[in-house]
Design an enzyme around this catalytic site. Structure first.
Site, short mmCIF file in Angstrom:
data_model
loop_
_atom_site.label_atom_id
_atom_site.label_comp_id
_atom_site.label_asym_id
_atom_site.label_seq_id
_atom_site.Cartn_x
_atom_site.Cartn_y
_atom_site.Cartn_z
N ALA A 229 0.83 -1.21 0.00
CA ALA A 229 0.00 0.00 0.00
C ALA A 229 0.86 1.26 0.00
CB ALA A 229 -0.90 0.00 1.23
N HIS A 230 0.30 2.32 -0.56
CA HIS A 230 0.96 3.62 -0.54
C HIS A 230 1.06 4.10 0.91
CE1 HIS A 230 1.66 7.92 -1.26
NE2 HIS A 230 2.06 7.57 -2.47
N PRO A 231 2.15 4.76 1.29
CA PRO A 231 2.29 5.16 2.70
C PRO A 231 1.33 6.23 3.17
CG PRO A 231 4.07 6.07 1.37
CD PRO A 231 3.34 5.10 0.50
#
Length: 412
Positions: A229-231
């Site tokens: 996942a994107h941070p």
């Protein structure tokens, strides 16, 4: 005419990172002359398995098409003399050697400027030509660990994980090619060349980019995220479907709204838990459960079509064969072929670098020393000159019948 048809590069290179960088330049039309050491069999990439036989390998073919090869011992007096004649008519000397080796070989700018004041000397090493680690060898896997990449890759409860691709090597090659072109431009403008001190370490550290800025400026500690996942952007990650996986990302509010409607959950748009980037980040686990339930109900193909029609950034998770067979891969002309006398029809992915509309005619990678005769004759050397250089060891041990310079055939 190809964009770099008037650029000549002497490449003292081997294996992956260096050849990948010069490959970009060769694909743009540059005359890349590989200088291969006859005493150790030339570029070690020639022997990398699988799909290797003798001095021919698909690994080498993938990184060296369109180049020329001269088998030359630049440590010998006769070989050095020929090398310096080549330098006089070149734009750049390009090498991927350990950081302390270029000076030992005499191939830095200060050591070659008396021959050609405009020569560019571009070094791509593991740790650079200066600094406490400059004499250490650098490899992609090691650098992915040192630069923190492996701490960012994989599942949170799993071990540190390397990228499936040699991204430090490949990125380092691109950085070196860009540095070389900038330096050649400046040398043609100013009449004076320079050194380019590029390293895999610098490359891997610089690619930390915004994560480094967040940490250095605000104390942020980057962590591995579940499902890649994107941070910070939610949702932007992997999602399971009935028969596989997709990636869907909402980097703008409009994409989030489109996604909610496309999956049949329009009420999510007005749910106070998910009304902003900050709220969705706060409640990301709850949102993931809702999205998982919806997306698992249909196949990957179904959601790829639905999300594409809705204008949501998304795509299937392909394996490599599927990626190579994607219609867009073919539409972009990314697959090319060359013909090899031993390996037959070799299919490649072309360079992503494009400039103008000129079409490149792709040639196979060279056999070791294949272009020695042509290159030496271009220098004005006669057959007797070449024979004298052979006897003097310019092309390796003369007793081993290394006659590649005069015959144009690779030593087998």
């Amino acid at each position: 005419m190809m964009p770099l048809a008037d650029v000549r590069i002497l490449a003292v290179e081997q294996y992956g990172a260096g050849p990948f960088g010069s490959l970009q330049l060769a694909d743009l039309g540059a005359d890349v002359i590989k200088i291969e050491n006859p005493n150790d069999g030339g570029d070690v990439g020639r022997y990398v398995p699988p799909f290797a036989e003798g001095e021919d390998s698909l690994f080498f073919e993938s990184l060296n098409r369109g180049k020329r090869s001269v088998s030359l011992d630049i440590k010998s007096g006769a070989g050095r003399a020929i090398f310096e004649r080549l330098v006089a008519d070149a734009d750049a000397v390009y090498f991927n050697l350990r950081g302390d080796v270029p000076k030992k070989l005499g191939i830095t700018y200060d050591q070659l400027a008396h021959i050609n004041p405009a020569i560019v000397c571009c070094s791509l090493s593991g740790f650079g030509m200066a600094g406490p680690r400059h004499a250490e060898p650098g490899y992609d896997y090691v650098l992915q660990g040192l630069a923190g990449w492996m701490s960012l890759t994989g599942e949170p409860d799993g071990p540190p994980t390397k990228s499936g691709l040699s991204l430090v090597d490949l990125s380092g090659g691109l950085v070196a090619a860009l540095s070389l072109l900038a330096a050649v431009h400046a040398a043609r403008r100013d009449g004076r060349g320079m050194d380019c001190d590029v390293s895999l370490y610098d490359t891997s550290m610089s690619m930390l980019s915004y994560l480094a800025t967040w940490h250095l400026s605000a104390g942020y500690d980057p962590q591995r995220m579940a499902r890649s996942a994107h941070p910070s952007l939610v949702p932007f990650q992997l999602f399971p479907t009935r028969d596989g996986w997709i990636v869907a990302g909402c980097a703008k509010e409009k994409f989030w709204q489109r996604l909610a409607i496309a999956i049949g959950r329009p009420g999510l748009v007005n749910d106070p838990r998910f009304e902003s980037f900050e709220k969705r980040f706060e409640h990301r686990e709850a949102l993931q459960e809702i999205l998982d339930e919806a997306l698992r109900a249909q196949t990957t193909d179904h959601w790829v079509r639905i999300l594409r029609e809705a204008g949501v950034p998304s795509g299937p998770v392909h394996d490599v064969p599927q990626a190579l067979d994607d219609p867009h891969t073919h539409a972009r002309g990314l697959l090319i072929s060359t013909s090899h006398p031993r390996l037959g029809d070799v299919r490649h992915v072309r360079s992503a670098v494009r400039a103008g509309s000129a079409e490149q005619e792709y040639q196979r990678a060279p056999r070791r020393g294949e272009h020695g005769s042509d290159v030496l004759h271009d220098l004005g050397m006669s057959e007797s000159d070449i024979a004298e250089a052979v006897a003097a060891g310019a092309f390796g041990d003369p007793d081993r019948s290394l006659t590649t310079a005069s015959t144009g055939k690779a030593d087998r």
